[in-house]
Design a protein around this motif. Structure first.
Motif, PDB file in Angstrom:
ATOM      1  N   GLN A 184       8.044  -0.269   8.756  1.00 10.64           N
ATOM      2  CA  GLN A 184       6.973  -0.292   7.758  1.00 10.64           C
ATOM      3  C   GLN A 184       6.468  -1.715   7.523  1.00 10.64           C
ATOM      4  O   GLN A 184       5.269  -1.932   7.307  1.00 10.64           O
ATOM      5  CB  GLN A 184       7.474   0.323   6.451  1.00 10.64           C
ATOM      6  CG  GLN A 184       7.692   1.829   6.516  1.00 10.64           C
ATOM      7  CD  GLN A 184       8.296   2.379   5.250  1.00 10.64           C
ATOM      8  OE1 GLN A 184       9.210   1.774   4.672  1.00 10.64           O
ATOM      9  NE2 GLN A 184       7.803   3.528   4.789  1.00 10.64           N
ATOM     10  N   GLN A 187       4.172  -2.551  10.321  1.00 16.46           N
ATOM     11  CA  GLN A 187       2.885  -1.883  10.137  1.00 16.46           C
ATOM     12  C   GLN A 187       2.028  -2.622   9.100  1.00 16.46           C
ATOM     13  O   GLN A 187       0.831  -2.853   9.307  1.00 16.46           O
ATOM     14  CB  GLN A 187       3.125  -0.430   9.704  1.00 16.46           C
ATOM     15  CG  GLN A 187       3.764   0.432  10.785  1.00 16.46           C
ATOM     16  CD  GLN A 187       4.228   1.773  10.247  1.00 16.46           C
ATOM     17  OE1 GLN A 187       4.341   1.981   9.033  1.00 16.46           O
ATOM     18  NE2 GLN A 187       4.512   2.708  11.152  1.00 16.46           N
ATOM     19  N   PRO A 207      -1.424   3.087   9.591  1.00 19.69           N
ATOM     20  CA  PRO A 207      -0.326   3.321   8.634  1.00 19.69           C
ATOM     21  C   PRO A 207      -0.046   2.089   7.775  1.00 19.69           C
ATOM     22  O   PRO A 207       0.343   2.201   6.615  1.00 19.69           O
ATOM     23  CB  PRO A 207       0.867   3.674   9.532  1.00 19.69           C
ATOM     24  CG  PRO A 207       0.520   3.141  10.875  1.00 19.69           C
ATOM     25  CD  PRO A 207      -0.966   3.245  10.981  1.00 19.69           C
TER      26      PRO A 207
END
Length: 287
Positions: A184, A187, A207
């Motif tokens: 994450q 991203q 994302p």
């Protein structure tokens, strides 16, 4: 006399020196040169009598004129301070806007502020105020807390994260190490990088955009242009304070770096802080 050698061509007596068959003529020095030489000797003796010159154990001879370069400097310094006193009083009693509106007073403040900057600020921001990694460039128009004269004054006067000052600027980015997993973070970093350049992997951008909206937009804004009220930097202008590139963004998310700027008002006084604010504002990035 019998040993004297006379040059056949010029008819001038030689000195008796000879190098590889070449003899040195014994021409007398020009009278003007001899007289000038004597004059320099007389001048040197007179100077040694009139001015400090001969070193002693603890000091030099004082000379009959009693001249002292240190005393002369002290007089010049006192005169300069007297000449500045009027301008300093005007700066102390006027607002920043009034100082900037007065061309003569603004010029004085910029000059004095430049000197104060070299003594107090150049160690971090550089002699040309261009900053460096972790230290803001004061020449551009990218401001964490605002680039208006009053805002610059507030930052200089009370500092940033200076715990001893109750009015200091305070902002703190939390660590996302426990909120986001490594993927994450990659991203999110890819999305932030895409705002000003080409990310390493475009598939991570979309994302990352949602992750940014959920976790970062509250401080940096939905458009990632930051918030001066919170000291959150603009992430969409390709100006990086803590490091450039996706890995630098990830590092900042994991373990945020928070710089500290001292509060200068107690150290140098209100008048000098005003001069610094006017100087920094004049560099070109001021608003």
């Amino acid at each position: 006399m019998a040993d004297k050698h006379i040059d056949e061509i010029s008819g001038v007596e030689t000195t008796g020196h000879e190098w590889d068959g070449i003899r040195e003529l014994n021409n007398p020095m020009p009278r003007w040169w001899v007289y000038s030489f004597y004059a320099t000797i007389i001048w040197a003796i007179g100077y040694a009598i009139a001015y400090p010159s001969w070193p002693m154990l603890t000091e030099a001879t004082r000379g009959v004129l009693g001249y002292s370069s240190r005393s002369e400097f002290s007089v010049e310094l006192a005169n300069a301070k007297a000449a500045q006193a009027g301008n300093l009083e005007r700066i102390a009693s006027r607002s920043l806007d009034e100082i900037i509106a007065d061309p003569q007073l603004q010029q004085f403040a910029v000059s004095a502020g430049a000197s104060a900057f070299k003594v107090n600020c150049a160690q971090c921001h550089g002699s040309g105020a261009a900053g460096g990694q972790g230290f803001p460039n004061l020449n551009d128009d990218d401001w964490l807390w605002g680039g208006k004269p009053a805002e610059i004054y507030q930052t200089i006067a009370h500092g940033i994260r200076h715990s001893a000052d109750g009015e200091t600027r305070v902002s703190e980015m939390p660590s996302f190490a426990e909120m986001l997993d490594p993927e994450q973070m990659k991203q999110t970093a890819a999305y932030v990088a895409s705002l000003t350049g080409t990310p390493s992997n475009r598939e991570l951008v979309e994302p990352g955009k949602q992750l940014f909206a959920d976790n970062c937009a509250s401080c940096h804004g939905a458009d990632a242009k930051g918030s001066r009220e919170m000291g959150a930097p603009n992430l969409a202008d390709a100006i990086w304070l803590k490091g450039e590139g996706e890995q630098a963004i990830i590092n900042q998310m994991k373990a945020p770096k928070h710089g500290v700027m001292p509060a200068w008002l107690p150290r140098i006084g209100d008048t000098t802080v005003k001069q610094l604010a006017v100087f920094v504002h004049s560099l070109g990035g001021g608003e």
